[in-house]
Design a protein around this motif. Structure first.
Motif, PDB file in Angstrom:
ATOM      1  N   GLY D  42      40.729  74.123   9.970  1.00 14.76           N
ATOM      2  CA  GLY D  42      40.842  74.243   8.516  1.00 14.76           C
ATOM      3  C   GLY D  42      39.576  73.873   7.773  1.00 14.76           C
ATOM      4  N   LEU D  43      38.569  73.364   8.473  1.00 15.98           N
ATOM      5  CA  LEU D  43      37.288  73.067   7.813  1.00 15.98           C
ATOM      6  C   LEU D  43      36.390  74.295   7.851  1.00 15.98           C
ATOM      7  CD1 LEU D  43      36.398  69.484   9.113  1.00 15.98           C
ATOM      8  CD2 LEU D  43      37.494  70.135   6.952  1.00 15.98           C
ATOM      9  N   ALA D  44      35.703  74.550   6.732  1.00 22.04           N
ATOM     10  CA  ALA D  44      34.704  75.608   6.703  1.00 22.04           C
ATOM     11  C   ALA D  44      33.376  75.040   7.209  1.00 22.04           C
ATOM     12  CB  ALA D  44      34.534  76.114   5.269  1.00 22.04           C
ATOM     13  N   PRO D  45      32.482  75.895   7.690  1.00 23.92           N
ATOM     14  CA  PRO D  45      31.173  75.396   8.125  1.00 23.92           C
ATOM     15  C   PRO D  45      30.517  74.546   7.026  1.00 23.92           C
ATOM     16  CG  PRO D  45      31.391  77.724   8.676  1.00 23.92           C
ATOM     17  CD  PRO D  45      32.607  77.355   7.894  1.00 23.92           C
ATOM     18  N   GLU D  46      30.687  74.954   5.770  1.00 25.39           N
ATOM     19  CA  GLU D  46      30.072  74.218   4.674  1.00 25.39           C
ATOM     20  C   GLU D  46      30.555  72.769   4.644  1.00 25.39           C
ATOM     21  OE1 GLU D  46      31.313  77.239   4.525  1.00 25.39           O
ATOM     22  OE2 GLU D  46      30.278  78.522   3.079  1.00 25.39           O
ATOM     23  N   ASP D  47      31.841  72.564   4.924  1.00 24.65           N
ATOM     24  CA  ASP D  47      32.390  71.206   4.880  1.00 24.65           C
ATOM     25  C   ASP D  47      31.742  70.294   5.911  1.00 24.65           C
ATOM     26  OD1 ASP D  47      34.308  72.069   2.988  1.00 24.65           O
ATOM     27  OD2 ASP D  47      35.682  72.693   4.580  1.00 24.65           O
ATOM     28  N   VAL D  49      28.699  70.075   6.982  1.00 23.88           N
ATOM     29  CA  VAL D  49      27.266  69.806   6.828  1.00 23.88           C
ATOM     30  C   VAL D  49      27.012  68.580   5.959  1.00 23.88           C
ATOM     31  CG1 VAL D  49      25.104  70.776   5.957  1.00 23.88           C
ATOM     32  CG2 VAL D  49      26.803  72.271   6.993  1.00 23.88           C
ATOM     33  N   VAL D  50      27.968  68.281   5.082  1.00 21.00           N
ATOM     34  CA  VAL D  50      27.717  67.360   3.974  1.00 21.00           C
ATOM     35  C   VAL D  50      27.769  65.882   4.397  1.00 21.00           C
ATOM     36  CG1 VAL D  50      28.622  66.563   1.757  1.00 21.00           C
ATOM     37  CG2 VAL D  50      28.525  69.014   2.273  1.00 21.00           C
ATOM     38  N   LYS D  60      29.728  68.007  11.599  1.00 25.33           N
ATOM     39  CA  LYS D  60      28.852  68.653  12.574  1.00 25.33           C
ATOM     40  C   LYS D  60      28.059  67.626  13.372  1.00 25.33           C
ATOM     41  CE  LYS D  60      25.477  71.116  10.608  1.00 25.33           C
ATOM     42  NZ  LYS D  60      24.180  70.925  11.285  1.00 25.33           N
ATOM     43  N   VAL D 117      27.176  75.047  12.899  1.00 29.80           N
ATOM     44  CA  VAL D 117      28.406  74.629  13.576  1.00 29.80           C
ATOM     45  C   VAL D 117      28.579  75.426  14.870  1.00 29.80           C
ATOM     46  CG1 VAL D 117      30.931  74.620  13.420  1.00 29.80           C
ATOM     47  CG2 VAL D 117      29.536  73.886  11.452  1.00 29.80           C
ATOM     48  N   ALA D 118      28.328  76.726  14.799  1.00 35.69           N
ATOM     49  CA  ALA D 118      28.490  77.557  16.011  1.00 35.69           C
ATOM     50  C   ALA D 118      27.533  77.077  17.110  1.00 35.69           C
ATOM     51  CB  ALA D 118      28.238  79.020  15.677  1.00 35.69           C
TER      52      ALA D 118
END
Lengths: 441, 441, 441, 441
Positions: D42-47, D49-50, D60, D117-118
């Protein structure tokens, strides 16, 4: 990525924004907005979230904020029935417009993972649909306050296109993996640079600033008179090779060459070379949007602060030009040079032919002029009046655009401005000197 | 202390420095040095040690540094056989002259208890003896680089006399006991102030800057041409009463009136009124060198930052003058006004007669001009060349002197400068506006 | 100054406070107050104003605050009709007692020039007169809450006597002139130090903390049981020579020897040697209250932070003692050693005879015990309850007193405490180790 | 996301890690690694990074660092021929192991967009392949230093699983959109909470710390004796309702209730309520991993700092337990409660039945014990020895695990630790008191 490169190199085929003059407003809108999105080619969502220092904004934020500008100032004011996609965006994507309501802290833009890139692109679509509808409805009509506002929004977006490039360059530079944004563009192979020569201008009262129907920011107006003493301007930009001489002559260790605040910066930040330069095994390397590569001596020196530009000029027995001098010199020069449209994304070696060169493109040229209002300056009413005037303190004017500027965005009267310690923009030096007392100064 | 007051009020009898023009250099030296020491009357040794913020220097430090200036630049260079009293003083009392060697950190001057005041006075005696001997030996000789250097030192010392007053004011202000430096000087009882009126000046090319044999700092030269558009200048300073209207109109709560950096300062420092003002039981009080007393509405407003001066002007539908405008206006005005020589140590109500008043004395007037070199500006060679030029960044020019300035120290071309957020000097506002477009701006 | 020295060396003749046990309360009051003032001999008023870092207080402030303690907690509460000399002093000289009203910012004590030293001495006289009157009125009465409060005030003042010495040492140390507080006291000439030996103690349940009628701070109570595993304690303090071995073995460059926060401190503050040590021409010098002098190898190492003490112990294959271990060891030892009463004001070489030495005096010994309440700890009601308990966080306990402590002030149960990075106190190291697993740890 | 919820709620079916005891090492490895990745559902890659504050790490980074631990300490040391996927990762993903080489600055983890993330998941695959190969090769062999190291790595990863949850909670909380991590888990409907009761324990010498063959961190050893005075422990956690009484009684405005450093924190950070609480229209709301929702009075209060826990206890006439007291009480209690395995991700109302409840799960319980080495404590040799010991300064011990802890991760002797001002973990309060003097304290 090779394909992208090719496209960027053959820029005129796709950056229709270059041809602004003859285009309808709606077509210009589409062209500018599309170019913004082209700049994200090759970026991962992760790249677009990061704020690597307070001056930098995430790519995602630039994509959203430029849309916010149209939503907040055009659609909400001029399109009856317009509904913002998401009310919180009005807060999140306001940059500094006090009169447009509360806003999120600038230095915390990198803490915001949502909306995701995909959601931001939805936001752009939402704004674009309404904008195109609105612009089509006024197509063919004469210029109006609305069309002027939209044109302002397009120039605003072009400014953010440049920032997207300088900001992602910074984001990548702090990553030990040193990612590449674009594969290296073709480099103009040069046989070296011609020695710098001086071009002379006479004393007199000159008209400075913008006048006429074409777009300009409020800070370029009104056109007014200034007395300019006789002066000389270098015919090209200062090169890396020339700057290296300054360094090797102890430039960063001699306080007498520096402004007091500049020397403080040298001491407290440990400046010993231009930003993005690195010493590796006895060779100078630099970080570029194409990754790490050797410093080339005949390229224009770049990413200098005002302090460094000023110290170099003092060392060279010259000085920086005033913005009036620059504008006097630019008056007779056709706009041309190395812009973002060329896809190089790095300053280029000066053309071989003699004469005043590189006034436009390559690097923004620091002037010795503090950013101040012209006599009779007025800000626009309302929140868009905050665009320029309120920043007229502790900043210096830069002229001419850079390799990250759109050709359609620049003018002889264009005034860019940054604080004296800023280095993450494409900023460089052109020398000037007076002719007073029969000597060179 | 009453006696001291009397003396200060009857200033001309003792501040011989006022009469510089006709005095020999050695007599001017004696007069300026003596006046410095008079300023310490009534101070305890404890008062002279404290540095209440980084901008402030201890009285003791001023007493020593002004002596260091003569020791380092005059005696050590020009008096064969001169021996410094104590080598460590060369380090301790250098302010910012990089070329004069290492120096003690500016913000740690308040950590230094030794030399004591008595030892500093010994140091002054030591320097004075050699200086008088040197000056007597050249008495009657024509002006020379040496005599010019000594004159520079005297003007330097006069600047520090002003700082001694503004600094001890700050030191006392942070003490909850709110000590009194001088019993209150006689106040000119006024019947209120005349409404402000505008004085008009025509557009044209004007000569700006200093020329001729009299002393001036390097930053006032060379005299050069500037085009000045037509403008109007207020005939007197802005008063406390007028500033209160700004405050009551929400001046400190309306971001649209402020420069961006100014609004930051308002927010982060909680500015809600001028520095040294305090609200007590529904009345505005202010701290002065005579202690706390009520704010008088017809006195010039004082201790404003550039940001406040600029916001006030914007609120008033006017602007600050440029330094060229101020100098054009001052060209025909005889120097006169409320100076340190008058012993009031506080700005005075404007004279009742009409016309351009208060140009000199009372408060330094903020101009909208960033502090920058005049075309053709050159610094002096050597360490004294660091006097002015290296500070030409992120400062604004102020004109006209204040109630803490010596009358003999000021000139129409005199350029004082401080950062936009400085408030501890005697700084105020005179309004200006253009006459372009047939309107008042 | 030689006279003063002599007096300090022959201390027992004048520091009547040493003989507390047999003295009346009023005589003890007089003795302690007088000793405070003796410590200012040779200081100029200027010396007494300076606060050279936030932890340091001006001498003048110590003189006033110790009087405030008696005024605020004794006279204002227990002497009917007492009038404070000056109401603002109640604000200025409160240190940290929230329940005693608002107070001046700790880190701005050096900004306060008034009251002057002379005025502070008047304040002391004012308080002393009332105190003596009050104490004489209860002379001969049995112990009461009032007499206990006065005794607390005297111990409080003795703590500030120690701080006056450590603080003026710091003030002088930051002055490039490096002033001398006391001419050098006689040094016990030693033939070198005996090698360190271990003293063993058995495991068991021990009673820890203070009990009985004699004075102790609340933090030493209640006496309670602790299980202590078998351990060994070094028979003397660690010397400069031993610490130099640690330094030469790379002690300050090896992160594995340090606590994580300690290593941060080493990095960010650039620690490379003990505080007050300086390298000059290949020799180690140290700043003392007698000025700069060479580091003597057989003296106890001093001015170490907890971090340095802990890293040294780890390097030495040992550890710091817990405070319970220290108290177990001290239970059978008579109080004696190098105190302020001896006038040396510097740690002394260990006595030549074998056995557990230097437990008292010389340097405070860091223990590995975080400062925490004993089981059943209660603070006193009212503002004096803030004396100890509220500081029980992020501090370590030190034991045994120092060369700046009064002999009459110390006890086996005495718990001093400082944060792990404090270095300006006279703090040193005694090693400990367990006997578990048959080995030395 | 609903599906995920269901799975998390029916946790025992998929978190095989719960059943550690009977599983082979390779299966435990697979289970723990898989659970880590489940947490990113349910987390997006954007989530991912922060880094929303220095204490927080990007998701990540946790994914990568836990892999780095196995790569650096297991594969590079024990698998011949192992090749790191990318050498820069060794630098980027080292957290604080000085002996494992240089590392990236902790507070700049949010500046690193690459590896994406990938790419991090590729890194996990790369490490997993080698780890599984290595573990299969030793399957069936008796415990060894290698198997113990892998077990350490798994517990290390479980700690980071908890941090992933507390960190993403913080990241989402600073976003004005207040994203939801998990749809709300089923709440146990309660009839209110039973009044708190005291459970008594006798004085005596107790054995504290871990012993035996099962895994424990080095800081839990060696098992040793401690004398514990008689005490009482609350039978359940403090609730939001009880904490609100403290707030309404002026808890955040009364300095006498606070440690000195705690009161500083209240003042400088403006604390007025627990972290994540917000006042909206006269109702208290809180941010949870399921978004904003009302504060429920009978749930355990959570996200308290040590300072708040301590002040609350003082207000309540009680105190925090020592860690020894907690361990004495826990000795006879079966591990059970509200863990991450239950999928609630929020503390739950206390069970209705009487008796000592909630010792495990829900919230980490602050103890009054500073984090310190047990007598005879030894760190492991090499870099893994940096795991615990070097943090034993200025931290407090917490016990019992939380709703974000794995059931298989917790033990009665487990010592967690955080600085006194930490609030972003699931931290709460259980009260204790002594029985000395016949009273409750």
């Amino acid at each position: 990525m090779a394909a992208t490169e090719a496209t960027l190199a053959g820029t005129k085929t796709y950056n229709a924004a270059t041809e602004h003059a003859g285009m309808s407003l709606v077509d210009r809108y589409r062209a500018v907005r599309a170019f913004t999105e082209r700049l994200t080619d090759g970026l991962a969502p992760e790249d677009m979230v990061v704020q690597s220092m307070p001056d930098v904004s995430p790519t995602k934020w630039h994509l959203a904020h430029t849309s916010w500008f149209f939503e907040r100032f055009v659609l909400m004011e001029h399109l009856p029935g317009y509904r913002p996609l998401e009310k919180t965006y009005l807060y999140l994507f306001n940059s500094y417009y006090q009169q447009a309501g509360e806003r999120h802290c600038r230095d915390q833009r990198g803490y915001i993972s949502r909306p995701t890139v995909a959601q931001v692109m939805e936001y752009r679509r939402h704004v674009d649909e309404s904008m195109v509808r609105l612009l089509e409805s006024i197509d063919g009509e004469p210029e109006s306050s609305l069309s002027r506002l939209v044109t302002l929004g397009l120039h605003h977006e072009q400014q953010h296109q440049e920032l997207m490039l300088t900001d992602i360059k910074h984001v990548f530079s702090v990553n030990p993996l040193r990612p590449v944004y674009r594969g290296e563009a073709s480099v103009n192979e040069s046989m070296g640079t011609r020695p710098m020569e001086w071009v002379s201008f006479e004393a007199g009262v000159y008209a400075i600033g913008h006048d006429g129907p074409d777009f300009a920011y409020d800070n370029e107006e009104p056109r007014h008179r200034q007395f300019v003493e006789a002066f000389q301007l270098a015919d090209r930009l200062v090169t890396n090779g020339e700057y290296l001489e300054f360094m090797e002559d102890g430039g960063y260790r001699r306080p007498e060459l520096w402004l007091s605040l500049g020397w403080d910066a040298v001491q407290t930040r440990g400046w010993m070379e231009p930003f993005y330069w690195e010493r590796r095994d006895d060779a100078w390397m630099m970080f570029t949007l194409s990754g790490m590569r050797p410093v080339r001596l005949d390229e224009p020196v770049c990413h200098l602060s005002y302090f460094e530009a000023d110290a170099f000029a003092r060392w060279a027995g010259a000085r920086l030009p005033t913005e009036a001098e620059w504008e006097v010199a630019a008056a007779g020069v056709t706009i041309g040079g190395n812009f973002v449209d060329d896809g190089r994304l790095h300053p280029a070696v000066a053309p071989a032919e003699p004469g005043l060169r590189q006034l436009y493109g390559d690097v923004w040229e620091w002037t010795s002029s503090a950013y101040a209002p012209y006599p009779g300056f007025r800000t626009a009413p309302g929140a868009v009046g905050e665009y320029n005037g309120k920043f007229m303190c502790n900043q210096y004017v830069l002229r001419g655009g850079s390799c990250a500027t759109s050709r359609s965005h620049i003018r002889p009267t264009y005034r860019n401005f940054f604080p004296a310690d800023a280095t993450w923009q494409f900023t460089g030096v052109r020398l000037a000197r007076g002719v007073e007392h029969g000597s060179a100064r």
